[in-house]
Write a protein that holds these residues in place. Structure first.
Motif, PDB file in Angstrom:
ATOM      1  N   HIS A   1       0.871  -1.176   0.000  1.00 31.64           N
ATOM      2  CA  HIS A   1       0.000   0.000   0.000  1.00 31.64           C
ATOM      3  C   HIS A   1       0.908   1.227   0.000  1.00 31.64           C
ATOM      4  O   HIS A   1       1.477   1.592   1.040  1.00 31.64           O
ATOM      5  CB  HIS A   1      -0.926  -0.011   1.206  1.00 31.64           C
ATOM      6  CG  HIS A   1      -1.772  -1.255   1.300  1.00 31.64           C
ATOM      7  ND1 HIS A   1      -2.919  -1.428   0.555  1.00 31.64           N
ATOM      8  CD2 HIS A   1      -1.618  -2.390   2.023  1.00 31.64           C
ATOM      9  CE1 HIS A   1      -3.453  -2.609   0.820  1.00 31.64           C
ATOM     10  NE2 HIS A   1      -2.680  -3.214   1.708  1.00 31.64           N
ATOM     11  N   VAL A   2       1.053   1.844  -1.160  1.00 34.56           N
ATOM     12  CA  VAL A   2       2.043   2.896  -1.350  1.00 34.56           C
ATOM     13  C   VAL A   2       1.780   4.091  -0.438  1.00 34.56           C
ATOM     14  O   VAL A   2       2.695   4.587   0.236  1.00 34.56           O
ATOM     15  CB  VAL A   2       2.084   3.334  -2.824  1.00 34.56           C
ATOM     16  CG1 VAL A   2       3.023   4.528  -2.993  1.00 34.56           C
ATOM     17  CG2 VAL A   2       2.543   2.181  -3.712  1.00 34.56           C
ATOM     18  N   LEU A   3       0.548   4.574  -0.409  1.00 36.29           N
ATOM     19  CA  LEU A   3       0.249   5.752   0.402  1.00 36.29           C
ATOM     20  C   LEU A   3       0.461   5.478   1.882  1.00 36.29           C
ATOM     21  O   LEU A   3       0.929   6.352   2.629  1.00 36.29           O
ATOM     22  CB  LEU A   3      -1.189   6.215   0.147  1.00 36.29           C
ATOM     23  CG  LEU A   3      -1.460   6.721  -1.281  1.00 36.29           C
ATOM     24  CD1 LEU A   3      -2.908   7.196  -1.405  1.00 36.29           C
ATOM     25  CD2 LEU A   3      -0.502   7.843  -1.650  1.00 36.29           C
ATOM     26  N   GLN A   4       0.152   4.257   2.315  1.00 35.70           N
ATOM     27  CA  GLN A   4       0.400   3.897   3.710  1.00 35.70           C
ATOM     28  C   GLN A   4       1.901   3.874   4.008  1.00 35.70           C
ATOM     29  O   GLN A   4       2.342   4.302   5.080  1.00 35.70           O
ATOM     30  CB  GLN A   4      -0.202   2.521   4.004  1.00 35.70           C
ATOM     31  CG  GLN A   4      -0.114   2.093   5.466  1.00 35.70           C
ATOM     32  CD  GLN A   4      -0.910   2.999   6.390  1.00 35.70           C
ATOM     33  OE1 GLN A   4      -2.079   3.263   6.121  1.00 35.70           O
ATOM     34  NE2 GLN A   4      -0.285   3.479   7.451  1.00 35.70           N
TER      35      GLN A   4
ATOM     36  N   GLU B   1       3.022   7.455   4.356  1.00 35.58           N
ATOM     37  CA  GLU B   1       2.587   7.994   5.652  1.00 35.58           C
ATOM     38  C   GLU B   1       3.428   7.427   6.797  1.00 35.58           C
ATOM     39  O   GLU B   1       3.879   8.169   7.677  1.00 35.58           O
ATOM     40  CB  GLU B   1       1.113   7.653   5.876  1.00 35.58           C
ATOM     41  CG  GLU B   1       0.552   8.203   7.171  1.00 35.58           C
ATOM     42  CD  GLU B   1      -0.916   7.854   7.359  1.00 35.58           C
ATOM     43  OE1 GLU B   1      -1.416   7.993   8.499  1.00 35.58           O
ATOM     44  OE2 GLU B   1      -1.552   7.429   6.380  1.00 35.58           O
ATOM     45  N   ASP B   2       3.659   6.111   6.776  1.00 38.24           N
ATOM     46  CA  ASP B   2       4.452   5.486   7.835  1.00 38.24           C
ATOM     47  C   ASP B   2       5.903   5.967   7.800  1.00 38.24           C
ATOM     48  O   ASP B   2       6.517   6.192   8.852  1.00 38.24           O
ATOM     49  CB  ASP B   2       4.412   3.961   7.690  1.00 38.24           C
ATOM     50  CG  ASP B   2       3.042   3.382   7.982  1.00 38.24           C
ATOM     51  OD1 ASP B   2       2.202   4.095   8.580  1.00 38.24           O
ATOM     52  OD2 ASP B   2       2.796   2.218   7.612  1.00 38.24           O
ATOM     53  N   GLY B   3       6.449   6.091   6.587  1.00 36.16           N
ATOM     54  CA  GLY B   3       7.828   6.545   6.466  1.00 36.16           C
ATOM     55  C   GLY B   3       8.011   7.969   6.955  1.00 36.16           C
ATOM     56  O   GLY B   3       8.979   8.280   7.655  1.00 36.16           O
TER      57      GLY B   3
ATOM     58  N   ILE C   1      18.684  -2.766  -0.344  1.00 38.42           N
ATOM     59  CA  ILE C   1      19.313  -2.323   0.907  1.00 38.42           C
ATOM     60  C   ILE C   1      18.687  -3.031   2.097  1.00 38.42           C
ATOM     61  O   ILE C   1      19.387  -3.611   2.938  1.00 38.42           O
ATOM     62  CB  ILE C   1      19.174  -0.790   1.058  1.00 38.42           C
ATOM     63  CG1 ILE C   1      20.019  -0.079   0.014  1.00 38.42           C
ATOM     64  CG2 ILE C   1      19.591  -0.351   2.473  1.00 38.42           C
ATOM     65  CD1 ILE C   1      19.825   1.420  -0.011  1.00 38.42           C
ATOM     66  N   GLN C   2      17.365  -3.001   2.168  1.00 38.57           N
ATOM     67  CA  GLN C   2      16.684  -3.596   3.318  1.00 38.57           C
ATOM     68  C   GLN C   2      16.841  -5.118   3.352  1.00 38.57           C
ATOM     69  O   GLN C   2      17.022  -5.696   4.424  1.00 38.57           O
ATOM     70  CB  GLN C   2      15.194  -3.220   3.299  1.00 38.57           C
ATOM     71  CG  GLN C   2      14.897  -1.760   3.574  1.00 38.57           C
ATOM     72  CD  GLN C   2      15.086  -0.858   2.367  1.00 38.57           C
ATOM     73  OE1 GLN C   2      15.341  -1.329   1.256  1.00 38.57           O
ATOM     74  NE2 GLN C   2      14.967   0.439   2.571  1.00 38.57           N
TER      75      GLN C   2
ATOM     76  N   THR D   1      11.719   1.573   3.619  1.00 39.23           N
ATOM     77  CA  THR D   1      11.768   0.576   4.693  1.00 39.23           C
ATOM     78  C   THR D   1      10.367   0.224   5.172  1.00 39.23           C
ATOM     79  O   THR D   1      10.080  -0.943   5.472  1.00 39.23           O
ATOM     80  CB  THR D   1      12.619   1.101   5.858  1.00 39.23           C
ATOM     81  OG1 THR D   1      13.919   1.485   5.372  1.00 39.23           O
ATOM     82  CG2 THR D   1      12.799   0.043   6.931  1.00 39.23           C
ATOM     83  N   ALA D   2       9.480   1.213   5.211  1.00 34.99           N
ATOM     84  CA  ALA D   2       8.082   0.936   5.580  1.00 34.99           C
ATOM     85  C   ALA D   2       7.426   0.027   4.544  1.00 34.99           C
ATOM     86  O   ALA D   2       6.679  -0.903   4.888  1.00 34.99           O
ATOM     87  CB  ALA D   2       7.307   2.255   5.705  1.00 34.99           C
ATOM     88  N   ALA D   3       7.708   0.276   3.259  1.00 34.58           N
ATOM     89  CA  ALA D   3       7.161  -0.580   2.193  1.00 34.58           C
ATOM     90  C   ALA D   3       7.753  -1.988   2.279  1.00 34.58           C
ATOM     91  O   ALA D   3       7.044  -2.982   2.074  1.00 34.58           O
ATOM     92  CB  ALA D   3       7.454   0.046   0.833  1.00 34.58           C
ATOM     93  N   TYR D   4       9.035  -2.065   2.592  1.00 28.47           N
ATOM     94  CA  TYR D   4       9.683  -3.380   2.754  1.00 28.47           C
ATOM     95  C   TYR D   4       8.978  -4.191   3.839  1.00 28.47           C
ATOM     96  O   TYR D   4       8.738  -5.392   3.678  1.00 28.47           O
ATOM     97  CB  TYR D   4      11.151  -3.171   3.109  1.00 28.47           C
ATOM     98  CG  TYR D   4      11.843  -4.414   3.632  1.00 28.47           C
ATOM     99  CD1 TYR D   4      12.437  -5.319   2.762  1.00 28.47           C
ATOM    100  CD2 TYR D   4      11.898  -4.684   5.001  1.00 28.47           C
ATOM    101  CE1 TYR D   4      13.066  -6.461   3.239  1.00 28.47           C
ATOM    102  CE2 TYR D   4      12.526  -5.819   5.487  1.00 28.47           C
ATOM    103  CZ  TYR D   4      13.106  -6.704   4.603  1.00 28.47           C
ATOM    104  OH  TYR D   4      13.716  -7.840   5.084  1.00 28.47           O
ATOM    105  N   ARG D   5       8.627  -3.545   4.945  1.00 29.96           N
ATOM    106  CA  ARG D   5       7.966  -4.248   6.047  1.00 29.96           C
ATOM    107  C   ARG D   5       6.602  -4.788   5.617  1.00 29.96           C
ATOM    108  O   ARG D   5       6.162  -5.829   6.101  1.00 29.96           O
ATOM    109  CB  ARG D   5       7.817  -3.303   7.246  1.00 29.96           C
ATOM    110  CG  ARG D   5       9.130  -2.995   7.949  1.00 29.96           C
ATOM    111  CD  ARG D   5       9.002  -1.775   8.848  1.00 29.96           C
ATOM    112  NE  ARG D   5       8.103  -2.008   9.951  1.00 29.96           N
ATOM    113  CZ  ARG D   5       8.476  -2.452  11.158  1.00 29.96           C
ATOM    114  NH1 ARG D   5       9.753  -2.722  11.402  1.00 29.96           N
ATOM    115  NH2 ARG D   5       7.592  -2.620  12.123  1.00 29.96           N
ATOM    116  N   GLN D   6       5.937  -4.078   4.710  1.00 29.36           N
ATOM    117  CA  GLN D   6       4.646  -4.561   4.227  1.00 29.36           C
ATOM    118  C   GLN D   6       4.802  -5.843   3.406  1.00 29.36           C
ATOM    119  O   GLN D   6       3.994  -6.767   3.524  1.00 29.36           O
ATOM    120  CB  GLN D   6       3.974  -3.486   3.372  1.00 29.36           C
ATOM    121  CG  GLN D   6       3.492  -2.266   4.130  1.00 29.36           C
ATOM    122  CD  GLN D   6       2.762  -1.297   3.217  1.00 29.36           C
ATOM    123  OE1 GLN D   6       2.294  -1.658   2.133  1.00 29.36           O
ATOM    124  NE2 GLN D   6       2.651  -0.050   3.644  1.00 29.36           N
TER     125      GLN D   6
END
Length: 255
Positions: A12-15, A18-20, A176-177, A238-243
């Motif tokens: 979820h790109v927008l999420q 926002e998280d980042g 990287i992640q 990094t937030a996207a990686y966690r998803q």
């Protein structure tokens, strides 16, 4: 072994944006001070590399056989620059991960040197560069062969390798992640990216476009904007990686 998709994970790109942004805002001064410190340390190595390269170019013009000083400056500058760059990326990624965990990273979390993590990241980057170079060389050879038959045919391998490059670079968006948090072996990084990103390839491409826009906006504000944009975009990635890959530190980067 390489990581594989786990469950029905979707990006979820927008999420992620926002998280980042929230992660960066949890400790903005720590991110910015570390980024500024890293930039100051990088400057002399970048200058040394430039001086060495310029000296070698001048020596070549003068037909001097033993340009020892130029080579020493160039090699020392490149090695120093790579080491500091690895230290910077590892520190920013660790800070982003801690912040996304809901913790406020301190300055020591950024500055701690982690040799195994740096080695994994360097190994993964080298492997990706080798794959890109080999693919380009193969396309050039095939294109040269086809060009002897018909000049128009020589374009086909270039188009194919360009499409391959786009696909590959998107699958390695989280190199990287994955290197620092996903797998303890650099040789598994590329395969992990392909396995996990492929099902969400178009969304990851969209994430890359969004981050490119953010970089462009930051670039409008010159160096000050880039100083902020680099850690912000790393937090978003990094937030996207966690998803997609999960919120587990599989390598002990935080230890």
């Amino acid at each position: 072994m390489a990581l594989t998709p786990s469950g029905d994970r979707r990006l979820h790109v927008l999420q992620a944006v926002e998280d980042g942004w929230g992660a960066f805002c949890r400790a903005p001064w720590a991110f910015l001070l570390f980024q500024a410190l890293a930039g100051l340390i990088l400057l002399p190595f970048a200058a040394l590399t430039a001086v060495g390269a310029a000296r070698l170019a001048k020596v070549e013009e003068l037909m001097v056989v033993h340009p020892v000083g130029g080579w020493i400056a160039l090699i020392a500058g490149v090695i120093g620059y790579v080491i500091v760059a690895l230290w910077t990326v590892v520190g920013l990624t660790r800070g982003a991960w801690l912040s996304l965990e809901g913790r406020k990273p301190c300055f020591a979390d950024f500055t701690r040197w982690d040799r195994p993590a740096s080695a994994r990241l360097l190994g993964s980057a080298v492997l990706l560069a080798i794959v890109v170079a080999v693919a380009g060389a193969i396309a050039a050879l095939i294109g040269a062969g086809l060009g002897k038959l018909n000049e128009a045919l020589a374009v086909i391998p270039m188009i194919v390798v360009a499409i391959f490059y786009v696909w590959l670079l998107v699958t390695q968006k989280f190199l990287i992640q994955v290197s620092l948090l996903g797998t303890s072996k650099a040789t598994n990084t590329l395969g992990s990216g392909v396995n996990v990103v492929n099902p969400s390839w178009w969304m990851v491409l969209w994430l890359g476009i969004v981050e490119g826009v953010i970089h462009a906006i930051g670039g409008l504000f010159s160096y000050g904007g880039l100083l902020v944009v680099v850690p912000v975009v790393l937090c978003i990635s990094t937030a996207a990686y966690r998803q997609l890959f999960g919120a587990e530190d599989r390598t002990g980067l935080l230890g």
